[in-house]
Design a protein around this motif. Sequence first.
Motif, PDB file in Angstrom:
ATOM      1  N   ASN A  83       4.067  10.092 -36.672  1.00 17.37           N
ATOM      2  CA  ASN A  83       3.248   9.029 -37.254  1.00 17.37           C
ATOM      3  C   ASN A  83       2.852   7.979 -36.227  1.00 17.37           C
ATOM      4  O   ASN A  83       2.928   6.785 -36.472  1.00 17.37           O
ATOM      5  CB  ASN A  83       3.978   8.351 -38.417  1.00 17.37           C
ATOM      6  CG  ASN A  83       4.019   9.222 -39.628  1.00 17.37           C
ATOM      7  OD1 ASN A  83       3.021   9.848 -39.956  1.00 17.37           O
ATOM      8  ND2 ASN A  83       5.148   9.279 -40.286  1.00 17.37           N
TER       9      ASN A  83
ATOM     10  N   GLU B 268      -5.267   7.748 -47.314  1.00 24.02           N
ATOM     11  CA  GLU B 268      -4.003   8.003 -46.632  1.00 24.02           C
ATOM     12  C   GLU B 268      -3.841   9.503 -46.426  1.00 24.02           C
ATOM     13  O   GLU B 268      -3.898  10.285 -47.378  1.00 24.02           O
ATOM     14  CB  GLU B 268      -2.837   7.451 -47.449  1.00 24.02           C
ATOM     15  CG  GLU B 268      -2.893   5.937 -47.629  1.00 24.02           C
ATOM     16  CD  GLU B 268      -1.771   5.419 -48.507  1.00 24.02           C
ATOM     17  OE1 GLU B 268      -1.111   4.446 -48.104  1.00 24.02           O
ATOM     18  OE2 GLU B 268      -1.573   5.984 -49.605  1.00 24.02           O
TER      19      GLU B 268
ATOM     20  N   LYS C 290       1.142  13.734 -35.979  1.00 23.91           N
ATOM     21  CA  LYS C 290       1.506  13.933 -37.388  1.00 23.91           C
ATOM     22  C   LYS C 290       3.002  13.819 -37.606  1.00 23.91           C
ATOM     23  O   LYS C 290       3.467  13.288 -38.600  1.00 23.91           O
ATOM     24  CB  LYS C 290       1.044  15.309 -37.858  1.00 23.91           C
ATOM     25  CG  LYS C 290      -0.433  15.444 -38.012  1.00 23.91           C
ATOM     26  CD  LYS C 290      -0.818  16.855 -38.374  1.00 23.91           C
ATOM     27  CE  LYS C 290      -0.315  17.224 -39.747  1.00 23.91           C
ATOM     28  NZ  LYS C 290      -0.797  18.557 -40.149  1.00 23.91           N
ATOM     29  N   LYS C 291       3.784  14.363 -36.677  1.00 21.82           N
ATOM     30  CA  LYS C 291       5.214  14.422 -36.903  1.00 21.82           C
ATOM     31  C   LYS C 291       5.878  13.058 -36.686  1.00 21.82           C
ATOM     32  O   LYS C 291       6.853  12.711 -37.336  1.00 21.82           O
ATOM     33  CB  LYS C 291       5.844  15.474 -35.992  1.00 21.82           C
ATOM     34  CG  LYS C 291       5.342  16.892 -36.274  1.00 21.82           C
ATOM     35  CD  LYS C 291       6.076  17.892 -35.429  1.00 21.82           C
ATOM     36  CE  LYS C 291       5.530  19.293 -35.705  1.00 21.82           C
ATOM     37  NZ  LYS C 291       5.714  19.708 -37.096  1.00 21.82           N
TER      38      LYS C 291
ATOM     39  N   TYR D  80       4.103  14.710 -47.531  1.00 20.68           N
ATOM     40  CA  TYR D  80       4.374  13.277 -47.597  1.00 20.68           C
ATOM     41  C   TYR D  80       3.140  12.513 -47.136  1.00 20.68           C
ATOM     42  O   TYR D  80       2.299  13.038 -46.407  1.00 20.68           O
ATOM     43  CB  TYR D  80       5.587  12.898 -46.742  1.00 20.68           C
ATOM     44  CG  TYR D  80       5.431  13.175 -45.264  1.00 20.68           C
ATOM     45  CD1 TYR D  80       4.974  12.185 -44.387  1.00 20.68           C
ATOM     46  CD2 TYR D  80       5.728  14.435 -44.743  1.00 20.68           C
ATOM     47  CE1 TYR D  80       4.827  12.439 -43.043  1.00 20.68           C
ATOM     48  CE2 TYR D  80       5.580  14.699 -43.384  1.00 20.68           C
ATOM     49  CZ  TYR D  80       5.138  13.692 -42.539  1.00 20.68           C
ATOM     50  OH  TYR D  80       4.976  13.955 -41.204  1.00 20.68           O
TER      51      TYR D  80
ATOM     52  N   SER E 122       1.414  10.041 -44.839  1.00 20.79           N
ATOM     53  CA  SER E 122       1.671   9.520 -43.505  1.00 20.79           C
ATOM     54  C   SER E 122       1.281   8.047 -43.418  1.00 20.79           C
ATOM     55  O   SER E 122       0.644   7.495 -44.317  1.00 20.79           O
ATOM     56  CB  SER E 122       0.883  10.319 -42.477  1.00 20.79           C
ATOM     57  OG  SER E 122      -0.487   9.951 -42.521  1.00 20.79           O
ATOM     58  N   GLN E 123       1.658   7.430 -42.290  1.00 26.35           N
ATOM     59  CA  GLN E 123       1.259   6.042 -42.059  1.00 26.35           C
ATOM     60  C   GLN E 123      -0.170   5.948 -41.560  1.00 26.35           C
ATOM     61  O   GLN E 123      -0.724   4.857 -41.483  1.00 26.35           O
ATOM     62  CB  GLN E 123       2.200   5.393 -41.041  1.00 26.35           C
ATOM     63  CG  GLN E 123       3.637   5.294 -41.513  1.00 26.35           C
ATOM     64  CD  GLN E 123       4.549   4.683 -40.464  1.00 26.35           C
ATOM     65  OE1 GLN E 123       4.089   4.164 -39.458  1.00 26.35           O
ATOM     66  NE2 GLN E 123       5.839   4.747 -40.715  1.00 26.35           N
TER      67      GLN E 123
ATOM     68  N   ASN F 201       0.521  14.758 -44.935  1.00 29.09           N
ATOM     69  CA  ASN F 201       1.101  15.641 -43.915  1.00 29.09           C
ATOM     70  C   ASN F 201       1.979  16.716 -44.544  1.00 29.09           C
ATOM     71  O   ASN F 201       2.610  16.459 -45.566  1.00 29.09           O
ATOM     72  CB  ASN F 201       1.992  14.829 -42.958  1.00 29.09           C
ATOM     73  CG  ASN F 201       1.205  14.169 -41.852  1.00 29.09           C
ATOM     74  OD1 ASN F 201       0.105  14.579 -41.539  1.00 29.09           O
ATOM     75  ND2 ASN F 201       1.774  13.138 -41.268  1.00 29.09           N
ATOM     76  N   PRO F 202       2.146  17.884 -43.942  1.00 26.73           N
ATOM     77  CA  PRO F 202       1.269  18.480 -42.923  1.00 26.73           C
ATOM     78  C   PRO F 202       0.278  19.406 -43.617  1.00 26.73           C
ATOM     79  O   PRO F 202       0.616  20.522 -43.973  1.00 26.73           O
ATOM     80  CB  PRO F 202       2.235  19.241 -42.027  1.00 26.73           C
ATOM     81  CG  PRO F 202       3.359  19.649 -42.962  1.00 26.73           C
ATOM     82  CD  PRO F 202       3.401  18.650 -44.087  1.00 26.73           C
TER      83      PRO F 202
END
Length: 341
Positions: free
Chosen positions: A19, A268, A16-17, A253, A255-256, A271-272
């Motif tokens: 991506n 999509e 997660k952090k 946000y 994430s990719q 996070n988090p």
Amino acid sequence: MYFSTSSKTLHFIFDKKKNIVYNNSDTGIKNGSGGIILENRLRLHDLSMLICAPMLALLCSCAQPIETPEDSTALLPDNVVESILTTTTSSTTATATTTTTAITIDPAWQENAIGNYNGNHGIVIQNVPHYTQFTSYLTACESLASVSVLQYYGINMDIDRFIDEYLPRAWYPEAGDDGMLHGESPWEYFIGDPRDGGGFGCYNTVIAKAINKIADGLAITLDHVSIDDLCKNYIDKGQPVIFWATINMQSPYVSQFKWYLPNGELYEFINPEHALVLIGYDDNYYYFSDSMSHTDITPYSKAAVQTAYDGLFQQAVVIDPLVLETLPQSLRTPKEPVSNG
């Protein structure tokens, strides 16, 4: 942090952090920018060093406090937190006698809703069971929040039974013939396994479906309800709210990491993502029973909570007290919360 493995091959890993997405394509394991990181078909023991280092940073021992950024504005000052801890260990009856608030509280839960909390013109609900997710339930925040609220209302439920018998679950997204990831919707299922670090999570419709297996209509989904209204309509009446936000109220946000749902829509991941129990408020802060905190009552600034709540689609779940009153006594027998660390 999210990852998924089998005993023989790696299906995919997602951090997660960072991506980073690892998949089981023939071209190897790739990150969000397309660079190959590791060869495919790694065995589980080969992943130990990759997994353990970041997992230890996040899934710390429950004896240690959670570290937050030094510049974080989400948490209260130390002296106020000290005051909170002092208040929560004092007698509920004694504290209630000092209440000066004019708020009307539903009689059924009046003994738990403490008005004028810390002299800050608000209310904080006491006696909400608190669980942490650092040991056995690494990504089970939604289930922990749900069980906390159910136990608060005296419903006989434990975490393992909720996960195994009530929570709708689906496996992780997998690569299809088109080379893209395909999976179920977090609005329909918990994605992955809530007991390991790879579970993605789920949204309010899934938790309501799980709780409503106990009794039809017991859970009510709330969408796009302002936090002020949640406080006025539920917290003021001694009714805790299962609340979607982010870990430590970080700014959410997109994430990719993404996958295609059965209806063809591209989902999509936000996070988090995190779920916790809203239990109070005052002039400056909202108060939570947070499974990512070691304390029973965790305060976050109103501005940080609002941003996190907006980013997770302004969703929540509450218990309908009218349906609650119809439950048979066998279901409503209080179960002593079992500490998980």
